[in-house]
Write an enzyme that holds these catalytic residues in place. Sequence first.
Site, PDB file in Angstrom:
ATOM      1  N   CYS A   6       0.857  -1.187   0.000  1.00  0.00           N
ATOM      2  CA  CYS A   6       0.000   0.000   0.000  1.00  0.00           C
ATOM      3  C   CYS A   6       0.897   1.242   0.000  1.00  0.00           C
ATOM      4  O   CYS A   6       1.704   1.435   0.917  1.00  0.00           O
ATOM      5  CB  CYS A   6      -0.902  -0.009   1.223  1.00  0.00           C
ATOM      6  SG  CYS A   6      -1.964   1.441   1.282  1.00  0.00           S
TER       7      CYS A   6
ATOM      8  N   CYS B  27      -1.479   6.335 -41.553  1.00  0.00           N
ATOM      9  CA  CYS B  27      -0.220   5.584 -41.552  1.00  0.00           C
ATOM     10  C   CYS B  27       0.877   6.394 -42.249  1.00  0.00           C
ATOM     11  O   CYS B  27       2.024   6.429 -41.800  1.00  0.00           O
ATOM     12  CB  CYS B  27      -0.408   4.228 -42.236  1.00  0.00           C
ATOM     13  SG  CYS B  27      -0.988   4.360 -43.932  1.00  0.00           S
TER      14      CYS B  27
ATOM     15  N   CYS C 230       2.747   2.187 -38.190  1.00  0.00           N
ATOM     16  CA  CYS C 230       1.626   2.407 -39.107  1.00  0.00           C
ATOM     17  C   CYS C 230       0.459   1.483 -38.770  1.00  0.00           C
ATOM     18  O   CYS C 230      -0.705   1.900 -38.783  1.00  0.00           O
ATOM     19  CB  CYS C 230       2.073   2.214 -40.557  1.00  0.00           C
ATOM     20  SG  CYS C 230       2.911   0.654 -40.832  1.00  0.00           S
TER      21      CYS C 230
HETATM   22  S1  SF4 Z   1      -3.703   1.680 -44.319  1.00  0.00           S
HETATM   23 FE1  SF4 Z   1      -4.936   2.239 -42.550  1.00  0.00          FE
HETATM   24  S2  SF4 Z   1      -4.009   4.113 -41.743  1.00  0.00           S
HETATM   25 FE2  SF4 Z   1      -3.214   3.791 -43.809  1.00  0.00          FE
HETATM   26  S3  SF4 Z   1      -4.543   5.036 -45.090  1.00  0.00           S
HETATM   27 FE3  SF4 Z   1      -5.342   2.948 -45.104  1.00  0.00          FE
HETATM   28  S4  SF4 Z   1      -6.843   2.894 -43.478  1.00  0.00           S
HETATM   29 FE4  SF4 Z   1      -5.628   4.741 -43.143  1.00  0.00          FE
HETATM   30  S1  SF4 Z   2       6.428  -0.332 -40.078  1.00  0.00           S
HETATM   31 FE1  SF4 Z   2       7.290   1.643 -39.445  1.00  0.00          FE
HETATM   32  S2  SF4 Z   2       8.860   2.064 -40.982  1.00  0.00           S
HETATM   33 FE2  SF4 Z   2       7.547   0.474 -41.836  1.00  0.00          FE
HETATM   34  S3  SF4 Z   2       6.024   1.569 -43.005  1.00  0.00           S
HETATM   35 FE3  SF4 Z   2       5.154   1.267 -40.990  1.00  0.00          FE
HETATM   36  S4  SF4 Z   2       5.679   3.126 -39.842  1.00  0.00           S
HETATM   37 FE4  SF4 Z   2       6.977   3.077 -41.673  1.00  0.00          FE
END
Ligand code: SF4
Ligand code: SF4
Lengths: 428, 70
Positions: free
Chosen positions: A135, A348, A385
């Site tokens: 705690c 992304c 992404c």
């Molecule tokens: S891959 Fe996903 S984040 Fe990228 S543009 Fe398409 S929907 Fe949007």
């Molecule tokens: S994994 Fe990382 S480096 Fe590869 S495309 Fe997606 S954001 Fe870019």
Amino acid sequence: MADLRTNLAGIESPNPFWLASAPPTNSGYQVQRAFEAGWGGAVWKTLGDPILNVSSRFAAVSFNGQRVAGFNNIELITDRPLEVNLQEIYETKKRFPNHTVVVSLMVEPQQEKWHEIVKRVEEVGVDGLELNFGCPHGMAERGMGSASGQVPELVEKQTYWVKEAAQTPVIVKLTPNITDITVTAESAARGGADAISMINTINSLAGVDLDSWNTIPHVGGKGAHGGYCGPAVRPIALNMVGECARSPRINVPISGMGGISNWQNAVEFMLMGASNVQVCTAAMHHGFRIVEDMIDGLNNYLDEKGISSVQDIIGKSVPKYSDWGNLDLNYKIVARINNDVCINCNKCHIACEDTSHQCIDMLKDDHGNSYLEVREEDCVGCNLCSIVCPVDGAIDMVEVGSEHPPMTWNDRQAAIGSLQNPSADPIK
Amino acid sequence: MSDYKEYLSEREQIDRMFEIGYSIENVQENLSGALVMFEKIGSETETLHIKTADARKYFSNLLLQQRQNV
Ligand code: SF4
Ligand code: SF4
Ligand SMILES: Cc1cc2nc3c(=O)[nH]c(=O)nc-3n(C[C@H](O)[C@H](O)[C@H](O)COP(=O)(O)O)c2cc1C
């Protein structure tokens, strides 16, 4: 139907779901209702010299519309006399002999105090004891809870005192307010703990009111740090369980808790080495009946995997949890965008362009429609992404083979080191 | 130059050293990357300054291979 029975250091339970020592286990009325709902066990709200509480006591952090992403409290241990709690523990155990009643204890770090409370609690017939060395507020200012749980020698000594008197298994509940929890876990094991449990709450301040400039929560305009729990702390708790489970120096079973809200979370903790799990915040948020879904979900999961006993999943992910230096530098994944699923939101692209490796190109097809494509040779496989993408299945992270066998950082450093010091090289 | 192109160029330089009979004799790592020293009996020591992360992985793999072939 899988066998959900568990055994933590000799403490048997009809299923792995226990309520953690906290408001849900404050009284016999509550614990008995919890057992009726299906909880396999309960760790009674910590007993000790009855305290005085303040009002208010709780605050929650919402995040983007999710209520109780994290939960903060400044409540202390039980405020009821020992006799009242013991009578209700006795009645609860009598009504539910097959359910597990573990009682949490906290007294000042003195041998006779521990001996006295252990004897009195065990007299009423309990399945085990849990020592609250975690705690972080109030009690800590009095030298108890996390104040003693942060000092390895005190953890060891107090565990030892309890073991001198205890007839039932002793679980030591550890504080996460420490740099390396394996140090205190090891001390508990050295003191004779039969099991360890983690985590108690993490020092926190839920917020500050922008108008009144009061802390959240505040007590008549003044605040003090509280303890944080709930979904936000789960990754911290899971790591601490994993670190203890994989340590060769800690050979006692673990009861895992911290942010567990559903059966999936429970399975994660068990895969990472917990022999059972405890829950507080999710029960406070949704009520005792959440255990129904937890039991059903766990059952279905085990049946689908063809696993006959929940005990067979304990620790299965532990060998996969290691140090960074043992990871394969040649393992490579890259992002691939599925343009038939993608909704062209560009999240992304922005994420990669602004904060990763600038390798998602915006292109146009023959009809002038925009689409995105990853330049795989520049993609470092960071996952960003796919983390920010709002559409399931729009980005796959795919493994690309390596021309070389696995090579860890440790392998590499050993090879380079052996060039500098050939006599240390077992190959040369 | 893109990271990838720079990697390919560094990789070629490393491959070239092995092709002409050199092997890695020492590696010194510093803030600028890695200085990879190559040796070949009867020749002067050659040093490559390898900067990209992928090429530093690459020579490490070749070094592991080289040790296994001893
Ligand atoms: S891959 Fe996903 S984040 Fe990228 S543009 Fe398409 S929907 Fe949007
Ligand atoms: S994994 Fe990382 S480096 Fe590869 S495309 Fe997606 S954001 Fe870019
Ligand atoms: C309001 C509140 C009171 C608590 N009181 C105790 C206590 O008396 N003894 C104890 O060992 N832990 C206590 N805890 C900590 C919980 O048992 C548990 O370790 C922590 O909340 C993490 O689990 P969770 O994320 O499921 O809530 C308390 C937690 C809350 C939220």
